[in-house]
Design an enzyme around this catalytic site. Sequence first.
Site, mmCIF file in Angstrom:
data_model
loop_
_atom_site.group_PDB
_atom_site.id
_atom_site.type_symbol
_atom_site.label_atom_id
_atom_site.label_comp_id
_atom_site.label_asym_id
_atom_site.label_seq_id
_atom_site.Cartn_x
_atom_site.Cartn_y
_atom_site.Cartn_z
ATOM 1 C CB SER A 192 -0.831 -0.032 1.231
ATOM 2 O OG SER A 192 -1.683 1.141 1.486
ATOM 3 C CE LYS B 285 -4.755 -0.159 0.142
ATOM 4 N NZ LYS B 285 -5.508 -0.749 1.225
ATOM 5 C CE LYS C 278 -3.902 3.657 1.966
ATOM 6 N NZ LYS C 278 -5.283 3.273 2.795
ATOM 7 C CG ASP D 45 -7.821 2.305 0.439
ATOM 8 O OD1 ASP D 45 -8.947 2.653 0.435
ATOM 9 O OD2 ASP D 45 -7.264 1.710 1.393
ATOM 10 C CD GLU E 125 -8.867 -0.837 0.454
ATOM 11 O OE1 GLU E 125 -8.062 -1.193 -0.352
ATOM 12 O OE2 GLU E 125 -8.948 -0.894 1.645
ATOM 13 C CG ASP F 299 -10.513 -0.822 4.799
ATOM 14 O OD1 ASP F 299 -10.872 -1.418 5.819
ATOM 15 O OD2 ASP F 299 -9.535 -0.558 4.251
ATOM 16 C CE LYS G 205 -7.398 -2.486 6.494
ATOM 17 N NZ LYS G 205 -7.612 -0.997 6.464
ATOM 18 N N GLY H 224 -4.365 -4.542 6.029
ATOM 19 C CA GLY H 224 -3.555 -4.305 6.988
ATOM 20 C C GLY H 224 -3.767 -2.649 7.806
HETATM 21 O O1 OSB Z 1 -7.174 1.753 4.307
HETATM 22 O O2 OSB Z 1 -6.194 -0.160 4.096
HETATM 23 C C1 OSB Z 1 -6.262 0.930 4.651
HETATM 24 C C2 OSB Z 1 -3.278 1.786 6.599
HETATM 25 C C3 OSB Z 1 -3.678 2.022 7.718
HETATM 26 C C4 OSB Z 1 -5.056 2.463 7.755
HETATM 27 C C5 OSB Z 1 -5.866 2.047 6.772
HETATM 28 C C6 OSB Z 1 -5.402 1.530 5.745
HETATM 29 C C7 OSB Z 1 -3.815 1.337 5.646
HETATM 30 C C8 OSB Z 1 -3.189 0.774 4.633
HETATM 31 C C9 OSB Z 1 -1.728 -0.007 4.810
HETATM 32 O O3 OSB Z 1 -3.645 0.835 3.424
HETATM 33 C C10 OSB Z 1 -1.979 -1.528 5.043
HETATM 34 C C11 OSB Z 1 -0.650 -2.359 5.371
HETATM 35 O O4 OSB Z 1 0.322 -2.218 4.721
HETATM 36 O O5 OSB Z 1 -0.958 -2.519 6.840
HETATM 37 MG MG MG Z 2 -8.301 0.500 2.743
#
Ligand code: OSB
Ligand code: MG
Length: 380
Positions: A144, A171, A173, A199, A227, A252, A276, A304
């Site tokens: 991510s 992924k 953001k 995302d 996402e 999510d 998650k 995660g």
């Molecule tokens: O939206 O998936 C998410 C991290 C913190 C809060 C929300 C998200 C995330 C990530 C990172 O996208 C996921 C990871 O590598 O742990």
């Molecule tokens: Mg997410």
Amino acid sequence: MTLSDDLSPVTVEHVELVRVRLPLARPFRTSFGTQTERDALLVHVVSTESDGWGECAAPTAPVYSDEFVEGAALVLRDHLIPASLVDRRVTADRAERAIAHLHGHRMARTALLAAVVDAQLVASETSLAAHLGATRDRVPAGVSVGIPEGGTLQLVEHVAGYLADGYVRIKAKIEPGVDVEPMRALRDTFGPGLSLQVDANGAYDADEPDHLAVLQQLDQLGLMMIEQPYGPDRIRDHARLAATLDTPVCLDESIVDTVGARDAIEAGACGIVNVKVGRVGGLREAVAIRDVCASLGVPVWCGGMLETGVGRAVNVALAALDGFDLPGDVSASDRYFARDLTEPFELVDGYVTVPRVPGIGRRPLDDMLAGADRQTVVLP
Ligand code: OSB
Ligand code: MG
């Protein structure tokens, strides 16, 4: 799924809350803010047979959902831990039933239940992966990628670095204003073969026509999924959006339990679910969501929350289950931290190895806890 009631209970002597801050390898910016460290709250269950660890996924502030570290510590200390340990002989399932009358606080719940099952697994010399019936020895690793301060050029650099490391899917953001142009740049630079998804963490407004237009432009970029474009409660808006897109919508934040997963899928709000463990209140619920999604033909993957090795060990075991057929946000330790709290997870040919040692598979290294805040919880 094997239940923790099938493992011997442990007799809890005391429980500690441990808070430890780890700087992130690079700042992680999402539509809800920039994170520069992982503020990890751990539950440490000490029993006569063994001890166990669990990590609370909550961030410092309530920016992802309503949960946050101090709130989680408080509800664990005053409610979840005392209520679950009226009887000191526990299994994770007994503990879960003992706190079933308390509302919410799923991330806090998950940390407690993970620590109990870790203690049980260590005492029973069983790995979490074996306990869950995991079929894989390694899981494909996605990564991510936060919104870089340096704009699109820096995003391309970061993605090139992760691809060179071996990550099998990216992924990225996004947020309003940082979406179509950078994603088009990734597509142009890395070509149609790049496994790319985005995302938004709920940053788009379903009542804003410009936002819909942006999401429709993203739909042209061959993304694996979009996402959580809208807020967590916007199930019908997600359904309306999904009907206009070819790209699957993945939820999510919106999905916190099995009933919600079923309702969202039946409403047409998502074609994919990010599971998650932290967000849904524990492994039993996470596996149950996998089952609901499988019965409705919806693929899932393991998300995660920038967990340390303690929380990630649980994520990796979950990702090793049947049904987790898309690469998850299960990255190697060095993607998160210069030095992880535990023995590191490493990336080998794009995969992370599933621990097969007794317990969840990772525990904090003593020297990494040197500066940690530790508090012993008063038990009933
Ligand atoms: O939206 O998936 C998410 C991290 C913190 C809060 C929300 C998200 C995330 C990530 C990172 O996208 C996921 C990871 O590598 O742990
Ligand atoms: Mg997410």
